[in-house]
Design a protein around this motif. Structure first.
Motif, short mmCIF file in Angstrom:
data_model
loop_
_atom_site.label_atom_id
_atom_site.label_comp_id
_atom_site.label_asym_id
_atom_site.label_seq_id
_atom_site.Cartn_x
_atom_site.Cartn_y
_atom_site.Cartn_z
N TYR B 64 0.84 -1.21 0.00
CA TYR B 64 0.00 0.00 0.00
C TYR B 64 0.87 1.26 0.00
CZ TYR B 64 -3.60 3.26 1.50
OH TYR B 64 -4.46 4.31 1.60
N GLY B 65 0.54 2.21 -0.88
CA GLY B 65 1.32 3.43 -0.98
C GLY B 65 2.44 3.36 -2.00
N GLU B 66 2.71 2.18 -2.54
CA GLU B 66 3.74 2.06 -3.56
C GLU B 66 3.09 1.80 -4.91
OE1 GLU B 66 6.57 -0.97 -2.51
OE2 GLU B 66 6.54 -0.36 -0.41
N ASP B 67 3.88 1.94 -5.95
CA ASP B 67 3.37 1.63 -7.27
C ASP B 67 4.39 0.74 -7.98
OD1 ASP B 67 1.29 2.05 -9.27
OD2 ASP B 67 2.90 2.98 -10.43
N PRO B 68 4.04 -0.40 -8.51
CA PRO B 68 2.73 -1.04 -8.52
C PRO B 68 2.33 -1.54 -7.13
CG PRO B 68 4.35 -2.51 -9.48
CD PRO B 68 5.05 -1.22 -9.23
N ARG B 69 1.01 -1.50 -6.89
CA ARG B 69 0.53 -1.76 -5.54
C ARG B 69 0.55 -3.24 -5.17
NH1 ARG B 69 -5.25 0.10 -2.82
NH2 ARG B 69 -5.02 -1.18 -0.97
N PHE B 70 0.16 -4.11 -6.09
CA PHE B 70 -0.01 -5.52 -5.73
C PHE B 70 1.08 -6.40 -6.32
CE2 PHE B 70 -4.33 -3.72 -5.99
CZ PHE B 70 -4.67 -3.84 -4.66
N SER B 71 1.47 -7.41 -5.55
CA SER B 71 2.31 -8.49 -6.07
C SER B 71 1.46 -9.75 -6.08
CB SER B 71 3.51 -8.74 -5.16
OG SER B 71 4.46 -7.74 -5.35
N VAL B 72 1.61 -10.54 -7.12
CA VAL B 72 0.97 -11.85 -7.18
C VAL B 72 2.09 -12.88 -7.20
CG1 VAL B 72 -0.68 -13.32 -8.39
CG2 VAL B 72 -0.92 -10.84 -8.47
N VAL B 73 1.99 -13.88 -6.30
CA VAL B 73 3.06 -14.84 -6.12
C VAL B 73 2.55 -16.24 -6.46
CG1 VAL B 73 4.77 -15.74 -4.52
CG2 VAL B 73 3.95 -13.41 -4.26
N TYR B 74 3.26 -16.92 -7.33
CA TYR B 74 2.89 -18.30 -7.74
C TYR B 74 3.93 -19.25 -7.16
CZ TYR B 74 -0.05 -15.92 -11.18
OH TYR B 74 -0.98 -15.12 -11.77
N GLU B 75 3.47 -20.22 -6.40
CA GLU B 75 4.37 -21.24 -5.85
C GLU B 75 4.26 -22.49 -6.71
OE1 GLU B 75 6.25 -20.70 -3.18
OE2 GLU B 75 5.35 -18.88 -2.35
N LEU B 76 5.32 -22.77 -7.45
CA LEU B 76 5.31 -23.91 -8.37
C LEU B 76 6.08 -25.07 -7.75
CD1 LEU B 76 4.36 -21.67 -10.23
CD2 LEU B 76 6.06 -22.39 -11.90
N SER B 77 5.63 -26.25 -8.07
CA SER B 77 6.33 -27.43 -7.57
C SER B 77 6.38 -28.47 -8.68
CB SER B 77 5.61 -27.99 -6.35
OG SER B 77 6.23 -29.17 -5.94
N SER B 78 7.49 -29.19 -8.71
CA SER B 78 7.59 -30.31 -9.65
C SER B 78 7.69 -31.59 -8.83
CB SER B 78 8.84 -30.15 -10.51
OG SER B 78 9.03 -31.32 -11.26
N ILE B 79 6.70 -32.42 -8.98
CA ILE B 79 6.68 -33.66 -8.19
C ILE B 79 7.75 -34.62 -8.72
CG2 ILE B 79 5.29 -35.69 -7.59
CD1 ILE B 79 2.87 -33.70 -7.62
N SER B 80 7.91 -34.67 -10.06
CA SER B 80 8.89 -35.61 -10.62
C SER B 80 10.32 -35.18 -10.31
CB SER B 80 8.67 -35.74 -12.12
OG SER B 80 8.57 -34.45 -12.69
N HIS B 81 10.61 -33.87 -10.37
CA HIS B 81 11.98 -33.39 -10.09
C HIS B 81 12.20 -33.07 -8.62
CE1 HIS B 81 12.93 -33.16 -14.34
NE2 HIS B 81 11.82 -32.48 -14.55
N ARG B 82 11.16 -33.05 -7.84
CA ARG B 82 11.22 -32.67 -6.41
C ARG B 82 11.88 -31.30 -6.24
NH1 ARG B 82 13.53 -37.67 -3.29
NH2 ARG B 82 13.44 -38.96 -5.13
N GLN B 83 11.40 -30.32 -6.98
CA GLN B 83 11.93 -28.96 -6.90
C GLN B 83 10.77 -27.98 -6.78
OE1 GLN B 83 15.18 -28.04 -6.84
NE2 GLN B 83 15.69 -30.23 -6.83
N GLN B 84 11.09 -26.83 -6.16
CA GLN B 84 10.07 -25.79 -6.07
C GLN B 84 10.62 -24.49 -6.63
OE1 GLN B 84 8.20 -25.33 -2.31
NE2 GLN B 84 7.65 -27.49 -2.14
N LEU B 85 9.73 -23.70 -7.21
CA LEU B 85 10.12 -22.43 -7.82
C LEU B 85 9.02 -21.42 -7.54
CD1 LEU B 85 12.14 -20.97 -9.76
CD2 LEU B 85 10.68 -21.72 -11.63
N ARG B 86 9.45 -20.18 -7.26
CA ARG B 86 8.47 -19.13 -6.96
C ARG B 86 8.52 -18.09 -8.08
NH1 ARG B 86 10.39 -17.75 -2.31
NH2 ARG B 86 9.11 -19.21 -1.13
#
Lengths: 171, 195
Positions: B64-86
């Motif tokens: 709030y008060g900054e521009d751009p105001r919103f961040s959208v965060v996606y939490e990705l996971s790979s079950i076969s590789h056992r890795q996570q990425l944001r």
């Protein structure tokens, strides 16, 4: 009748007739068979289930018949957090209950909103329903539920039922 | 075995300037997507080419008060590789929308509805972008920073109502402390002083 009873009633002496007041009789019927409507909305519902199980045994107080239909129940036990989204449903179920009906607010959330000072939670179910007994605790232990039920029973025992239903005729 | 950092690099190789340099914090890899309108293509690539077959969550932040105001965060996971990425991306208050990723992961449906319900970020192309926790007709987005903690009075007849909650000198907040639990437990205090 060999055993002496508390009220000292002896059928050999008094015959088949008992003298009492309508209030006392009606309230006695009511208070010893209060069928709860278990409105379990959160963790208090689990403690309510424990109160109904053999260790605490709510049937000692005549309330073992948990009815999931509001048409067949006498006392709504609001056990848990009442969100604003649920509030309308709780009110509707209370309205569907048949008179006479009572409400127990079980636990901090149902009594006052509890720790949820929030946009999403109704701040006490007494804002939409007439509550008879509040039970403190988060959640209350089953003993506290039984204590609340006994408090409600003693409240019901004092209700002036006849006065509410019959007007004295003018002589 | 391919690590999350290598996946992030592959993402950067594919999309170039759109993807920021991968940032690592406590073993977790985050990349920023510069243009929110490209999020579907990036996610599609991450799923089909890199094998991120599971979307754990979508969350939103209000700066709030900054521009751009919103961040959208996606939490990705790979079950076969056992890795996570944001993946992170930004949305301005005026624009307030970004494309849906429901075509990539079906589970994004409810995550996006929750993000819309709580923060008011719209997802274009979503099959059913309605409120998921609050009811239809509720006029506010409660997790925005300018929404008061105690709520606002509203009413949708025959559906639901809300009132403001008494704060009683609150908010009741905890403090991080190595002292005993009595010291840490929620009390009426000003978050700025930490007392």
């Amino acid at each position: 009748m060999t055993q002496k009873t508390e009220i000292g009633y002896n059928s050999k002496v008094e015959g088949e007739v008992i003298h009492t007041t309508v209030d006392a009789a009606v309230n006695w019927f009511r208070k010893n068979s209060m069928w709860p409507m278990p409105m379990g909305l959160a963790c208090c519902g689990i403690e309510l289930m424990a109160a109904g199980c053999s260790r605490f045994d709510i049937s000692r107080f005549g309330s073992e018949v948990m009815r999931f239909s509001p048409r067949q129940s006498d006392v709504m036990i609001v056990a848990g957090t009442v969100t604003y989204k649920m509030a309308t449903a709780v009110k509707r179920i209370y309205d569907q209950m048949v008179e006479p009906k009572w409400v127990i607010a079980m636990g901090a959330c149902a009594s006052s909103g509890g720790m949820y000072r929030s946009y999403a939670v109704l701040q006490g179910v007494d804002q939409i329903l007439p509550v008879d007994v509040y039970i403190a605790g988060c959640p209350p232990r089953p003993e506290a539920v039984l204590e609340g039920l006994m408090k409600l029973q003693s409240k019901v025992a004092k209700e002036p039922w006849a006065k509410q239903h019959f007007k004295p005729t003018a002589q | 075995m391919t690590t999350a950092a290598e996946f992030a690099q592959q993402l950067k190789d594919e999309f170039g300037e759109l993807i920021s340099k991968p940032m690592e914090f406590r073993g977790e890899i985050t990349v920023n997507v510069a243009d929110a309108s490209c999020i579907t293509e990036v996610c599609e690539f991450a799923k089909t080419e890199l094998g991120f077959d599971y979307l754990i969550d979508i969350s939103t932040l209000d700066h709030y008060g900054e521009d751009p105001r919103f961040s959208v965060v996606y939490e990705l996971s790979s079950i076969s590789h056992r890795q996570q990425l944001r993946l992170k991306t930004q949305v301005t208050e005026e624009h307030g929308e970004l494309p849906t990723v429901t075509s990539v992961w079906r589970t994004a449906d409810w995550h996006e509805r929750e993000a819309y319900d709580m923060m008011g970020v719209k997802f274009t192309g979503h099959p059913n972008l309605t409120r998921i926790l609050m009811w239809e007709g509720y006029p506010h987005f409660p997790l925005r920073k300018d929404f008061p903690l105690e709520g606002k009075p509203t009413e949708v007849p025959d559906v639901a109502f809300t009132q403001t909650a008494p704060m009683d000198g609150g908010p009741f907040v905890t403090v991080a402390s190595s002292e005993n639990t009595t010291h840490r437990e929620p009390r009426r205090r000003n978050p700025e002083d930490g007392k």
